[in-house]
Write an enzyme that holds these catalytic residues in place. Structure first.
Site, PDB file in Angstrom:
ATOM      1  N   ALA A 116       0.893  -1.198  -0.015  1.00  0.00           N
ATOM      2  CA  ALA A 116       0.002   0.045  -0.090  1.00  0.00           C
ATOM      3  C   ALA A 116       0.982   1.241  -0.024  1.00  0.00           C
ATOM      4  O   ALA A 116       2.113   1.246   0.312  1.00  0.00           O
ATOM      5  CB  ALA A 116      -0.690  -0.052   1.171  1.00  0.00           C
ATOM      6  N   LYS A 117       0.644   2.447  -0.313  1.00  0.00           N
ATOM      7  CA  LYS A 117       1.183   3.647   0.069  1.00  0.00           C
ATOM      8  C   LYS A 117       0.077   4.780  -0.195  1.00  0.00           C
ATOM      9  O   LYS A 117      -0.969   4.499  -0.883  1.00  0.00           O
ATOM     10  CB  LYS A 117       2.184   3.819  -1.289  1.00  0.00           C
ATOM     11  CG  LYS A 117       3.152   5.123  -1.141  1.00  0.00           C
ATOM     12  CD  LYS A 117       4.048   4.710   0.015  1.00  0.00           C
ATOM     13  CE  LYS A 117       5.355   4.605  -0.587  1.00  0.00           C
ATOM     14  NZ  LYS A 117       6.428   4.101   0.308  1.00  0.00           N
TER      15      LYS A 117
END
Ligand code: NAD
Length: 426
Positions: A116-117
């Protein structure tokens, strides 16, 4: 941190976004494996991208509205994991690309997390501490439905730090009605952070450098090393390698490099955290950052920013081995030149993965409510790094691939196997 686009001024080099790079690397790795193309197609896309609006009351009483994102790429092997950055250049596409890199990084390390980011499009230098806290608490609230210790676990990134994570954890916990330290990693140790987290990416760079030297039959003793960037990653890596007997001949910050062919005392020069941008002030002999990249050393560790080794300067890199401390320090075109010249490049997703590995240890400590001493963190990191190094080395030895391709082959094999085992829910 890794830039969104290549910064090379080489006109032959096409700008490439993080998403393009991630997809290109997926395609390259898939080409070496016999994987169901439908799984590769699924991995080209994020599972979800949450776009949120974050209103902030400024200290003067006015209200400003910022855009925020959280890209969740793939959770087949466990909850999503990745940083939150506060930077004016944050875009949805950048978050997606970087979330894919996190998926590969967790898979190569065999950590049970997906990628994720996220981030907010804001310049954190223009916020007071109180404003940054209010922004973080509201952002945490906007993301509350999709994050959590078993769903998605953010961490610090550009423009965010341990304090930001403490605010995020507090906001989330207050809303949940119970203290949930495992919702984020990179917290201060007093509220569930792990000892050794700060030093971990530099430590993993040092471990991988030691193993690469061993693989190519150099002892660390007498091996010469140049490290670009003297921040969290570069300073910790340089100091450990110095302690372990290597000769660190050059270190640098944004202003330039300290150079001594007989070796630099890395403890005598303050790191970015101890005294920002002070390397050249303490150096007796200085050179430019470009010269550092082209020094005739055994190992070059670019550990500052992205896209510093390009098609333009790769022909002049004289190091025998490059170990990527920063995220994305080598452009695709630069990588191709180094591969052509048979200069091994140990990739970022392996070399600096100590950060996410100790984040995983932090999460384990949080959910078990049991703190590990620093010695245990270091021992377990050593063991995880050796295991990942050996897995990548086995692919490198077995196939006609670069170290980067070998790392992606390890990561993609694990992801494909997990997708295959779980199947596709209708
Ligand atoms: P940092 O801010 O602590 O230090 C960065 C260092 O690089 C400073 O010494 C700075 O002066 C120097 N620098 C900045 N621009 C430069 C330039 N153009 N040329 C030469 N030096 C320059 O940053 P960090 O946390 O050490 O991160 C460095 C890299 O490692 C980034 O690419 C980051 O994404 C990556 N990384 C960091 C972590 C982490 O947890 N800190 C984990 C994995 C990867």
């Amino acid at each position: 941190m890794q830039a969104n686009r290549t910064t090379s001024d080489d006109p032959t080099e096409e700008p490439e976004t993080a998403l393009e790079t991630a997809r290109k690397q997926l395609r390259a790795a898939a080409g070496h494996l016999d994987i169901d193309p439908d799984i590769v197609e699924r991995l080209r896309h994020p599972t979800r991208v949450q776009r949120v609006t974050v209103p902030l009351e400024r200290d003067d009483g006015s209200v400003e509205v910022f855009a925020g994102y959280r890209a969740q790429h793939d959770a087949v092997r466990g909850p999503y994991k990745g940083g939150l950055r506060y930077h004016p250049g944050v875009t949805e596409e950048e978050c997606i690309g970087l979330s894919m890199w996190m998926t590969w990084k967790c898979a190569v390390m065999d950590i049970p997390f997906g990628g994720a980011k996220g981030g907010v499009v804001v310049n954190p230098k223009e916020l007071s501490t109180d404003e940054k806290e209010r922004l973080t608490r509201r952002f945490a609230q906007e993301l509350r439905d999709i994050v959590g210790p078993t769903r998605d676990i953010p961490a610090p990134d550009m423009g965010t730090d341990a304090e930001t994570m403490a605010w995020f954890m507090d906001a989330y916990s207050m809303q949940e009605g119970e203290t949930q330290p495992g919702v984020v990693t990179g917290k201060p140790p007093i509220v569930g952070g792990s000892y050794g987290r700060e030093e971990a990416p530099g430590r993993s760079v040092a471990i991988v450098t030691r193993e690469a030297c061993d693989y190519y039959d150099y002892g660390l003793d007498g091996t010469t090393i140049a490290v670009q960037g003297f921040g969290s990653v570069g300073a910790n890596a340089a100091r450990l390698l110095d302690d372990w007997g290597a000769t660190v001949v050059a270190i640098s910050d944004v202003n330039g490099a300290a150079y001594d062919p007989d070796g630099i005392d890395t403890d005598a020069i303050p790191s970015h955290e101890e005294e920002p941008e002070a390397v050249t002030t303490y150096a007796t002999n200085t050179i430019g950052n470009d010269e550092l990249l082209e020094l005739d050393v055994d190992v070059l560790v670019p550990a500052a920013v992205g896209n510093v080794i390009t098609a333009e300067n790769a022909p002049d890199v004289q190091a025998d081995v490059v170990v990527e401390g920063a995220n994305g320090p080598t452009t695709s075109a630069g990588d191709a030149v180094l591969a052509e010249r048979d200069v091994p490049v140990i990739p970022d997703i392996l070399a600096n993965a100590g950060g996410v590995t100790v984040s995983y240890f932090e999460w384990l400590q949080d959910i078990n409510r049991r703190k590990w001493p620093k010695e245990r963190v270091d021992e377990e990191l050593e063991s995880e790094m050796l295991s990942a190094w050996n897995d990548v080395r086995a692919e490198y030895d077995d196939r006609d691939v670069t170290w980067r391709e070998a790392a992606y082959v390890v990561a993609l094999s694990r992801l494909a196997e997990a997708h295959d085992a779980r199947g596709l829910w209708p």
